[in-house]
Design a protein around this motif. Structure first.
Motif, PDB file in Angstrom:
ATOM      1  N   VAL A 178       0.816  -1.007   0.037  1.00 35.80           N
ATOM      2  CA  VAL A 178       0.126  -0.013  -0.080  1.00 35.80           C
ATOM      3  C   VAL A 178       0.957   1.275  -0.173  1.00 35.80           C
ATOM      4  CG1 VAL A 178      -1.859   1.397   1.501  1.00 35.80           C
ATOM      5  CG2 VAL A 178      -1.878  -1.364   1.190  1.00 35.80           C
ATOM      6  N   TYR A 179       0.750   1.955  -0.815  1.00 33.80           N
ATOM      7  CA  TYR A 179       1.387   3.231  -0.957  1.00 33.80           C
ATOM      8  C   TYR A 179       1.141   4.515  -0.260  1.00 33.80           C
ATOM      9  CZ  TYR A 179       3.833   7.365  -3.279  1.00 33.80           C
ATOM     10  OH  TYR A 179       4.380   8.644  -3.190  1.00 33.80           O
ATOM     11  N   THR A 180       1.907   4.941   0.351  1.00 36.90           N
ATOM     12  CA  THR A 180       1.590   6.154   1.251  1.00 36.90           C
ATOM     13  C   THR A 180       2.068   7.445   0.658  1.00 36.90           C
ATOM     14  OG1 THR A 180       3.069   5.680   2.915  1.00 36.90           O
ATOM     15  CG2 THR A 180       0.664   5.010   3.328  1.00 36.90           C
ATOM     16  N   VAL A 181       1.590   8.482   0.580  1.00 34.75           N
ATOM     17  CA  VAL A 181       2.126   9.618   0.091  1.00 34.75           C
ATOM     18  C   VAL A 181       3.075  10.346   1.193  1.00 34.75           C
ATOM     19  CG1 VAL A 181       1.715  11.893  -0.982  1.00 34.75           C
ATOM     20  CG2 VAL A 181       0.024   9.925  -1.221  1.00 34.75           C
ATOM     21  N   ASP A 182       4.250  10.743   0.520  1.00 39.13           N
ATOM     22  CA  ASP A 182       5.273  11.665   1.580  1.00 39.13           C
ATOM     23  C   ASP A 182       4.548  13.194   1.527  1.00 39.13           C
ATOM     24  OD1 ASP A 182       6.644   9.694   1.560  1.00 39.13           O
ATOM     25  OD2 ASP A 182       8.271  10.450   0.158  1.00 39.13           O
ATOM     26  N   VAL A 183       4.253  13.759   2.767  1.00 36.72           N
ATOM     27  CA  VAL A 183       3.740  14.787   2.915  1.00 36.72           C
ATOM     28  C   VAL A 183       4.478  15.770   3.607  1.00 36.72           C
ATOM     29  CG1 VAL A 183       1.836  16.220   4.299  1.00 36.72           C
ATOM     30  CG2 VAL A 183       1.295  13.625   3.528  1.00 36.72           C
ATOM     31  N   GLN A 184       4.961  16.943   2.854  1.00 40.08           N
ATOM     32  CA  GLN A 184       5.856  17.923   3.035  1.00 40.08           C
ATOM     33  C   GLN A 184       5.243  19.305   2.997  1.00 40.08           C
ATOM     34  OE1 GLN A 184       9.350  18.273   0.492  1.00 40.08           O
ATOM     35  NE2 GLN A 184       9.832  16.065   1.038  1.00 40.08           N
ATOM     36  N   GLN A 185       5.102  20.292   4.155  1.00 35.13           N
ATOM     37  CA  GLN A 185       4.592  21.248   4.228  1.00 35.13           C
ATOM     38  C   GLN A 185       5.441  22.452   4.872  1.00 35.13           C
ATOM     39  OE1 GLN A 185       1.455  20.114   6.864  1.00 35.13           O
ATOM     40  NE2 GLN A 185      -0.027  19.973   5.180  1.00 35.13           N
ATOM     41  N   GLY A 186       5.309  23.578   4.476  1.00 39.88           N
ATOM     42  CA  GLY A 186       5.987  24.839   4.715  1.00 39.88           C
ATOM     43  C   GLY A 186       7.229  24.921   4.141  1.00 39.88           C
ATOM     44  N   ASN A 187       8.021  25.847   4.599  1.00 34.84           N
ATOM     45  CA  ASN A 187       9.232  26.288   3.889  1.00 34.84           C
ATOM     46  C   ASN A 187      10.425  25.181   4.074  1.00 34.84           C
ATOM     47  OD1 ASN A 187       8.033  28.678   4.841  1.00 34.84           O
ATOM     48  ND2 ASN A 187       9.116  29.514   3.332  1.00 34.84           N
ATOM     49  N   MET A 188      11.029  24.771   3.111  1.00 32.39           N
ATOM     50  CA  MET A 188      12.286  23.668   3.257  1.00 32.39           C
ATOM     51  C   MET A 188      13.135  24.382   4.068  1.00 32.39           C
ATOM     52  SD  MET A 188      13.553  21.133   0.626  1.00 32.39           S
ATOM     53  CE  MET A 188      13.061  19.444   1.203  1.00 32.39           C
ATOM     54  N   ILE A 189      13.696  23.967   5.042  1.00 36.64           N
ATOM     55  CA  ILE A 189      14.905  24.729   5.704  1.00 36.64           C
ATOM     56  C   ILE A 189      16.069  23.562   5.997  1.00 36.64           C
ATOM     57  CG2 ILE A 189      15.406  25.745   7.934  1.00 36.64           C
ATOM     58  CD1 ILE A 189      12.408  26.264   8.419  1.00 36.64           C
ATOM     59  N   ASP A 190      17.190  24.111   5.592  1.00 39.55           N
ATOM     60  CA  ASP A 190      18.292  23.298   6.128  1.00 39.55           C
ATOM     61  C   ASP A 190      19.476  23.843   6.776  1.00 39.55           C
ATOM     62  OD1 ASP A 190      19.038  24.381   3.741  1.00 39.55           O
ATOM     63  OD2 ASP A 190      19.863  22.574   2.541  1.00 39.55           O
ATOM     64  N   GLN A 191      20.584  23.464   7.102  1.00 39.25           N
ATOM     65  CA  GLN A 191      21.596  24.040   7.735  1.00 39.25           C
ATOM     66  C   GLN A 191      22.394  24.975   6.931  1.00 39.25           C
ATOM     67  OE1 GLN A 191      22.061  23.590  11.225  1.00 39.25           O
ATOM     68  NE2 GLN A 191      23.475  25.608  10.962  1.00 39.25           N
ATOM     69  N   SER A 192      22.438  24.899   5.586  1.00 35.39           N
ATOM     70  CA  SER A 192      23.337  25.770   4.782  1.00 35.39           C
ATOM     71  C   SER A 192      22.516  26.913   4.531  1.00 35.39           C
ATOM     72  CB  SER A 192      23.415  25.015   3.482  1.00 35.39           C
ATOM     73  OG  SER A 192      22.190  24.915   2.498  1.00 35.39           O
ATOM     74  N   MET A 193      21.190  26.845   4.660  1.00 36.88           N
ATOM     75  CA  MET A 193      20.401  28.386   4.613  1.00 36.88           C
ATOM     76  C   MET A 193      20.543  29.057   5.776  1.00 36.88           C
ATOM     77  SD  MET A 193      16.906  26.737   3.021  1.00 36.88           S
ATOM     78  CE  MET A 193      15.986  28.014   3.082  1.00 36.88           C
ATOM     79  N   ILE A 194      20.710  28.547   7.051  1.00 34.73           N
ATOM     80  CA  ILE A 194      20.987  29.084   8.237  1.00 34.73           C
ATOM     81  C   ILE A 194      22.369  29.670   8.409  1.00 34.73           C
ATOM     82  CG2 ILE A 194      20.804  28.829  10.693  1.00 34.73           C
ATOM     83  CD1 ILE A 194      18.204  28.803   9.379  1.00 34.73           C
ATOM     84  N   ASP A 195      23.189  28.978   7.632  1.00 33.62           N
ATOM     85  CA  ASP A 195      24.677  29.364   7.754  1.00 33.62           C
ATOM     86  C   ASP A 195      24.855  30.543   7.240  1.00 33.62           C
ATOM     87  OD1 ASP A 195      25.398  27.083   9.547  1.00 33.62           O
ATOM     88  OD2 ASP A 195      26.055  26.009   7.910  1.00 33.62           O
ATOM     89  N   GLN A 196      23.852  31.114   6.020  1.00 32.72           N
ATOM     90  CA  GLN A 196      24.047  32.120   5.254  1.00 32.72           C
ATOM     91  C   GLN A 196      23.571  33.315   5.947  1.00 32.72           C
ATOM     92  OE1 GLN A 196      22.668  31.769   1.130  1.00 32.72           O
ATOM     93  NE2 GLN A 196      23.382  29.615   1.354  1.00 32.72           N
TER      94      GLN A 196
END
Length: 173
Positions: free
Chosen positions: A29-47
């Motif tokens: 049974v396939y379940t959908v990946d649910v992503q919500q909001g702004n994608m945040i990662d450490q490289s963005m924070i470092d800038q």
């Protein structure tokens, strides 16, 4: 009559309550990946640096997920990811501004102490010089046997003394 009806109601309610558990654990049974909001990662924070203006932060982080009408100097970024029906992972960061300049942030990320070195994905390629093709006019005159480039080159390639310029032996008309 009351006992079989009660048993049937109890059996039906237990079956319906366990449907989600049964369906989530069925193989294939396939379940959908649910992503919500702004994608945040450490490289963005470092800038992000102190005293950056709001426009620079918008360029790096994107628009904030929530802006509060009562707190104009606070931007909240929230990212939620639930891969394939598993447990939900949520990350949050809040940026604080004073006079449209970053003064601090708090959340699930910490700024890096290392300087930001962002390599450019662009590369420079040196192209060899190309031979310039003839112009449209040169192609047309070449069809009629009039090659203006060779005539002008042959006239200009002769030494001045052979053309009669500054040669005392050549009579002037």
């Amino acid at each position: 009559m009351g006992k079989p009806l009660f048993s049937l109601t109890l059996l039906t309610s237990l079956t319906l309550a366990s449907c989600s558990t049964i369906l989530n654990n069925l193989p294939g049974v396939y379940t959908v990946d649910v992503q919500q909001g702004n994608m945040i990662d450490q490289s963005m924070i470092d800038q992000i640096r102190p005293n950056m203006n709001k426009r620079q932060v918008l360029y790096i982080m994107g628009s904030p997920m929530t802006t509060d009408a009562f707190h104009q100097n606070r931007w909240d970024y929230i990212y939620s990811n639930q891969p394939g029906g598993e447990a939900r992972m949520q990350k949050k960061i809040t940026l604080f501004f004073d006079n449209d300049r970053v003064v601090g942030f708090q959340g699930d990320f910490k700024p890096s102490a290392l300087p930001v070195i962002k390599e450019s994905p662009e590369t420079t390629v040196d192209l060899p010089p190309r031979e310039i093709e003839k112009t449209l006019w040169e192609k047309i005159t070449g069809l009629f046997g009039i090659d203006s480039s060779t005539e002008s080159d042959s006239v200009n390639s002769e030494p001045k003394s052979e053309r009669g310029i500054n040669n005392p032996d050549t009579p002037m008309n």
